[in-house]
Design a protein around this motif. Structure first.
Motif, PDB file in Angstrom:
ATOM      1  N   ARG A 144       0.824  -1.216   0.000  1.00 16.35           N
ATOM      2  CA  ARG A 144       0.000   0.000   0.000  1.00 16.35           C
ATOM      3  C   ARG A 144       0.853   1.260   0.000  1.00 16.35           C
ATOM      4  NH1 ARG A 144      -2.831  -3.240   3.688  1.00 16.35           N
ATOM      5  NH2 ARG A 144      -1.847  -2.163   5.451  1.00 16.35           N
ATOM      6  N   SER A 145       2.036   1.184   0.585  1.00 15.64           N
ATOM      7  CA  SER A 145       2.900   2.373   0.677  1.00 15.64           C
ATOM      8  C   SER A 145       3.931   2.425  -0.437  1.00 15.64           C
ATOM      9  CB  SER A 145       3.614   2.388   2.025  1.00 15.64           C
ATOM     10  OG  SER A 145       4.520   1.302   2.119  1.00 15.64           O
ATOM     11  N   GLY A 146       3.863   1.482  -1.363  1.00 13.83           N
ATOM     12  CA  GLY A 146       4.855   1.449  -2.420  1.00 13.83           C
ATOM     13  C   GLY A 146       6.233   1.026  -1.944  1.00 13.83           C
ATOM     14  N   GLY A 147       6.283   0.271  -0.848  1.00 10.26           N
ATOM     15  CA  GLY A 147       7.563  -0.194  -0.316  1.00 10.26           C
ATOM     16  C   GLY A 147       8.263   0.792   0.591  1.00 10.26           C
ATOM     17  N   ARG A 148       7.637   1.928   0.815  1.00  6.71           N
ATOM     18  CA  ARG A 148       8.278   2.964   1.658  1.00  6.71           C
ATOM     19  C   ARG A 148       7.922   2.724   3.127  1.00  6.71           C
ATOM     20  NH1 ARG A 148       6.195   5.558  -2.736  1.00  6.71           N
ATOM     21  NH2 ARG A 148       4.376   6.259  -1.547  1.00  6.71           N
ATOM     22  N   VAL A 149       8.397   1.622   3.670  1.00  9.58           N
ATOM     23  CA  VAL A 149       8.146   1.243   5.049  1.00  9.58           C
ATOM     24  C   VAL A 149       9.472   0.851   5.690  1.00  9.58           C
ATOM     25  CG1 VAL A 149       6.939  -0.351   6.586  1.00  9.58           C
ATOM     26  CG2 VAL A 149       5.817   0.424   4.500  1.00  9.58           C
ATOM     27  N   ASP A 150       9.738   1.382   6.856  1.00 16.70           N
ATOM     28  CA  ASP A 150      10.970   1.027   7.565  1.00 16.70           C
ATOM     29  C   ASP A 150      10.689  -0.183   8.446  1.00 16.70           C
ATOM     30  OD1 ASP A 150      13.557   1.052   8.400  1.00 16.70           O
ATOM     31  OD2 ASP A 150      13.255   2.599   9.920  1.00 16.70           O
ATOM     32  N   SER A 151      10.585  -1.345   7.809  1.00 16.96           N
ATOM     33  CA  SER A 151      10.237  -2.572   8.503  1.00 16.96           C
ATOM     34  C   SER A 151      11.461  -3.464   8.635  1.00 16.96           C
ATOM     35  CB  SER A 151       9.151  -3.318   7.722  1.00 16.96           C
ATOM     36  OG  SER A 151       9.647  -3.694   6.448  1.00 16.96           O
ATOM     37  N   ASP A 152      11.304  -4.588   9.346  1.00 16.78           N
ATOM     38  CA  ASP A 152      12.408  -5.538   9.479  1.00 16.78           C
ATOM     39  C   ASP A 152      12.892  -6.044   8.117  1.00 16.78           C
ATOM     40  OD1 ASP A 152      12.112  -5.149  12.158  1.00 16.78           O
ATOM     41  OD2 ASP A 152      11.373  -7.158  12.615  1.00 16.78           O
ATOM     42  N   PRO A 153      11.997  -6.420   7.182  1.00 20.67           N
ATOM     43  CA  PRO A 153      12.498  -6.856   5.867  1.00 20.67           C
ATOM     44  C   PRO A 153      13.291  -5.770   5.145  1.00 20.67           C
ATOM     45  CG  PRO A 153      10.212  -7.503   6.152  1.00 20.67           C
ATOM     46  CD  PRO A 153      10.548  -6.611   7.297  1.00 20.67           C
ATOM     47  N   ASP A 154      12.870  -4.514   5.275  1.00 18.89           N
ATOM     48  CA  ASP A 154      13.605  -3.431   4.634  1.00 18.89           C
ATOM     49  C   ASP A 154      14.969  -3.223   5.291  1.00 18.89           C
ATOM     50  OD1 ASP A 154      11.544  -2.256   2.672  1.00 18.89           O
ATOM     51  OD2 ASP A 154      10.427  -2.367   4.536  1.00 18.89           O
TER      52      ASP A 154
END
Length: 238
Positions: free
Chosen positions: A193-203
């Motif tokens: 939903r955010s186009g990959g712009r998430v500071d998550s564990d996978p990122d």
């Protein structure tokens, strides 16, 4: 505390308990699904998955030689674990990868204990882990959540009958196995939903390893599904 009393406690914790009926095992799986599938119930029950997630980060950080500064659990079921050490390398990668895999792997370990008949040992082991996590928890909501969870495990293990202990332990392990499947799908949807712009564990793992976040998400899905399959077979004695 005299030696006889210590021996009694030791025997109580590490003795094997009889296997519960097949229908109790199935019923506890249904209960776990009931508090995991509906969103209204998941908003509350997900706190238990967050405890396991952040606890996984914290435990692996310590095991890999990092300094654990603290753990925070929030009322929106998010969490944060802060550790210090090299900002790259194997220790950092393992620490970052531990969060989404921890609930499922804890569920798998719990299923192994239950399959071996160590119901009380599982309850006391969970209590000990929660006590250790409490020491490193740094906010009021986190302290309250961990204290309530630890108190539930301790009181059930100390005050209830073997049948109640079995039902509680099986429900918890089923919930970890089933509940561990959902968060990777949630973060996958959030990234989409955010186009990959998430500071998550996978990122974070993608930045550390140059392996795409989608690959790490696939790894989290694989661990969760394999743990559910293997742990479920142990619990159902298939």
């Amino acid at each position: 505390m005299d030696t006889e009393h210590i021996t009694d406690v030791w025997d109580r914790v590490f003795a094997t308990q009889p296997d519960p009926s097949f229908w109790l095992v199935v019923a506890t799986a249904v209960v776990a699904l009931a508090v995991m599938l509906p969103y209204s119930a998941w908003r509350i029950s997900r706190n238990a998955i967050t405890i396991a997630h952040e606890g996984g980060h914290g435990l692996v950080a310590l095991l890999t030689g990092r300094k654990l500064d603290g753990i925070r659990l929030h009322s929106d079921t998010s969490g944060l674990t802060v550790s210090r050490g090299k900002p790259h390398g194997l220790g950092m990668v393992l620490t970052a990868a531990a969060g989404y895999t921890a609930p499922s792997l804890l569920g798998l370990a719990g299923a192994a204990l239950l399959a071996a008949g160590h119901i009380t040992a599982l309850l006391w082991g969970a209590t000990a882990l929660l006590l250790a996590m409490l020491i490193m928890t740094r906010n009021a909501y986190g302290v309250l959540t961990v204290v309530l969870a630890g108190a539930a495990f301790f009181l059930v293990s100390w005050l209830t009958t073997a049948e109640v202990q079995a039902a509680f332990a099986y429900a918890v392990v089923w919930f970890l196995l089933l509940g561990g499947v959902r968060p990777p799908f949630e973060i996958q949807g959030k990234r989409r939903r955010s186009g990959g712009r998430v500071d998550s564990d996978p990122d974070q793992l993608a930045r550390l390893t140059n392996v795409p976040a989608a690959v790490w998400l696939g790894f989290f899905h694989l661990v969760a599904l394999c743990s559910l399959f293997g742990g479920g077979r142990w619990l159902l004695e298939l």
